[in-house]
Scaffold this motif. Structure first.
Motif, short mmCIF file in Angstrom:
data_model
loop_
_atom_site.label_atom_id
_atom_site.label_comp_id
_atom_site.label_asym_id
_atom_site.label_seq_id
_atom_site.Cartn_x
_atom_site.Cartn_y
_atom_site.Cartn_z
N LYS A 24 0.82 -1.21 0.00
CA LYS A 24 0.00 0.00 0.00
C LYS A 24 0.86 1.26 0.00
N LYS A 25 1.97 1.22 0.70
CA LYS A 25 2.84 2.40 0.79
C LYS A 25 3.52 2.72 -0.54
N MET A 26 3.56 1.74 -1.46
CA MET A 26 4.26 1.93 -2.72
C MET A 26 3.34 2.38 -3.85
N LEU A 27 2.08 2.63 -3.51
CA LEU A 27 1.12 3.09 -4.52
C LEU A 27 0.99 4.60 -4.49
N ASP A 28 0.74 5.19 -5.65
CA ASP A 28 0.52 6.63 -5.70
C ASP A 28 -0.96 6.94 -5.42
N LYS A 29 -1.34 8.19 -5.54
CA LYS A 29 -2.71 8.60 -5.21
C LYS A 29 -3.75 7.96 -6.11
#
Length: 128
Positions: free
Chosen positions: A90-95
């Motif tokens: 989840k932390k590696m996804l953009d908006k």
């Protein structure tokens, strides 16, 4: 690793297996086998599993990565044992919900320096 006496174990595995065509259930079984082997070899050692990461290169199978992460995280929660789950997916996804390109090397698979910083912070945060 016979004489090795770690204070903790941090594991990242399964990314290439899914990329090579294995299915999430196989990765889950491998994880369960790893848990047993680690327990036999090291006892109640603190262990951490880093979630499978999203990647630009493998985005077409992102649902398999999510499902595999869910299987493993659910097992860790269910067992209430010495394993902890570190979610980097989840932390590696953009908006927009896609892999953040700044976290990847030119190949869209391996991490950039920024990606490794994010992982380092995520692991340190969980190790507390």
């Amino acid at each position: 690793m016979i004489d090795y006496k770690p204070k903790a174990l941090v594991v990242y595995a399964g990314d290439n297996d899914l990329g090579d065509g294995r299915n999430p259930e196989e990765i889950f079984i491998f994880f369960q086998q790893l848990m047993v082997k680690v327990n036999i070899r090291f006892g109640n050692l603190p262990c951490y599993f880093i979630s499978l990461k999203p990647s630009i290169h493998r985005w077409h199978i992102a649902d398999q990565f999510r499902y595999t992460n869910n299987l493993i995280e659910s097992e860790i929660i269910k067992l209430h044992g010495n394993w902890k789950f570190i979610d980097v997916f989840k932390k590696m996804l953009d908006k927009s919900g896609h892999p953040n390109p700044s976290l990847y090397d030119y190949d869209g698979l391996h991490l950039s320096e920024e990606g490794y910083r994010l992982w380092t912070e995520s692991v340190k945060e969980k190790l507390g």
